[in-house]
Design a protein around this motif. Structure first.
Motif, PDB file in Angstrom:
ATOM      1  N   ALA A  27       1.000  -1.196   0.232  1.00  0.00           N
ATOM      2  CA  ALA A  27       0.352  -0.480   0.021  1.00  0.00           C
ATOM      3  C   ALA A  27       0.453   1.236   0.149  1.00  0.00           C
ATOM      4  N   GLY A  28       2.153   1.424   0.642  1.00  0.00           N
ATOM      5  CA  GLY A  28       2.716   2.233   0.636  1.00  0.00           C
ATOM      6  C   GLY A  28       4.205   2.800  -0.469  1.00  0.00           C
ATOM      7  N   LEU A  30       3.141   1.897  -3.111  1.00  0.00           N
ATOM      8  CA  LEU A  30       1.605   2.085  -4.676  1.00  0.00           C
ATOM      9  C   LEU A  30       1.508   3.514  -4.048  1.00  0.00           C
ATOM     10  N   GLU A  31       1.082   4.039  -2.805  1.00  0.00           N
ATOM     11  CA  GLU A  31       0.923   5.296  -2.583  1.00  0.00           C
ATOM     12  C   GLU A  31       1.864   6.285  -3.064  1.00  0.00           C
ATOM     13  N   ALA A  32       3.297   5.335  -3.219  1.00  0.00           N
ATOM     14  CA  ALA A  32       4.517   6.656  -3.221  1.00  0.00           C
ATOM     15  C   ALA A  32       4.167   6.493  -5.230  1.00  0.00           C
ATOM     16  N   TYR A  33       3.792   5.683  -5.642  1.00  0.00           N
ATOM     17  CA  TYR A  33       3.751   5.772  -7.347  1.00  0.00           C
ATOM     18  C   TYR A  33       3.065   6.638  -7.295  1.00  0.00           C
ATOM     19  N   VAL A  34       1.693   7.093  -6.682  1.00  0.00           N
ATOM     20  CA  VAL A  34       0.469   7.926  -7.408  1.00  0.00           C
ATOM     21  C   VAL A  34       1.117   9.062  -7.067  1.00  0.00           C
ATOM     22  N   ARG A  35       1.451   8.953  -5.423  1.00  0.00           N
ATOM     23  CA  ARG A  35       2.595  10.985  -5.448  1.00  0.00           C
ATOM     24  C   ARG A  35       3.243  10.949  -5.976  1.00  0.00           C
ATOM     25  N   LEU A  64      -5.071   1.036   1.454  1.00  0.00           N
ATOM     26  CA  LEU A  64      -5.643   2.640   0.467  1.00  0.00           C
ATOM     27  C   LEU A  64      -6.406   3.241   0.333  1.00  0.00           C
ATOM     28  N   LEU A  67      -5.737   6.744  -0.181  1.00  0.00           N
ATOM     29  CA  LEU A  67      -5.995   7.058  -1.232  1.00  0.00           C
ATOM     30  C   LEU A  67      -6.574   7.456  -2.562  1.00  0.00           C
ATOM     31  N   VAL A 129      -4.132  12.679  -7.382  1.00  0.00           N
ATOM     32  CA  VAL A 129      -3.497  13.458  -6.025  1.00  0.00           C
ATOM     33  C   VAL A 129      -2.034  13.942  -7.235  1.00  0.00           C
ATOM     34  N   ALA A 134      -5.947   8.480  -8.463  1.00  0.00           N
ATOM     35  CA  ALA A 134      -6.459   6.848  -7.855  1.00  0.00           C
ATOM     36  C   ALA A 134      -7.797   6.718  -8.812  1.00  0.00           C
TER      37      ALA A 134
END
Length: 226
Positions: A27-28, A30-35, A64, A67, A129, A134
């Motif tokens: 989850a972390g 994937l969040e870094a990828y989106v951000r 997630l 996000l 984002v 997302a």
């Protein structure tokens, strides 16, 4: 398909239609990828379970949910087809989830047009984002719905629009990487195909000669940086 720790820096869009198992580390990541400017698209039951195959206390998309700025509040199998109302024609089949936005930045891209417990409820939501975003798709969509989703992502510049116009019968697949836009062509028709390519395009592999692709031929092109 994505793997934990995989380098996603060269990808503008990650489609994860069946990413049911998501642990905290993934989850972390994937969040870094989106951000960082990427777009993540998850399908039904996304993030439903942890790495022990146990249900997360929160419903999908589990860890997630912050996000996406939304959470699923109802889901069930369908014994009929249910049309969606949105910016493109779509129909939900087999499975449906109703989504509850919890962040004011969440955009509802499609709602269920009919169906009792689903009627009027969000079916596809997106949360921008930064330069990325997302998107959660809470239904199994028909072909028209999937095509409309891709068009919506194109409009958001989530993926690069192909720069090569190919005739009918020629498959075109593109990948945006650190060295530019790569394009794979495959001629499935029964006639040689004439392909117009942009100045500066390099033919890396394959059967293309002088802009012509023979029957059954393939070519890998490098279009360069957009």
């Amino acid at each position: 398909v994505v793997f934990p720790g995989q380098d996603l820096s060269g990808y503008r869009l990650v489609l994860a239609p069946a990413l049911n198992v998501v642990d905290a580390g993934m989850a972390g990541w994937l969040e870094a990828y989106v951000r960082g400017g990427g777009w993540l698209v998850m399908g039904p039951r996304g993030g439903l379970k942890d790495d022990d195959n146990a249900l997360w206390p929160a419903r999908q998309p589990g860890p997630l949910a912050p996000l996406f700025g939304a959470e699923v509040d109802g889901f069930y199998a369908l014994d009929d087809e249910r049309p969606l109302a949105g910016t493109w024609p779509a129909t939900a089949r087999v499975w449906a989830e109703t989504i509850r936005p919890v962040d004011p930045a969440v955009e509802v891209w499609a709602r269920y047009a009919t169906g009792g417990w689903t009627q009027g409820r969000p079916a596809v939501v997106a949360r921008p984002v930064g330069e990325g975003g997302a998107v959660y798709v809470g239904a199994l969509l028909d072909a028209a719905g999937q095509g409309g989703l891709i068009e919506a992502l194109l409009a958001r510049r989530a993926v690069a629009s192909p720069q090569i116009q190919a005739p009918k019968g020629v498959e075109v697949a593109t990948r945006d990487g650190p060295h530019g836009l790569c394009c794979f062509l495959m001629n499935h028709s029964d006639q040689p195909a004439s392909i117009s390519i942009l100045l500066g395009t390099r033919v890396m592999l394959g059967d293309m000669t002088s802009g012509s692709l023979p029957v059954g031929g393939f070519a890998l092109l490098l279009l360069g940086h957009p």
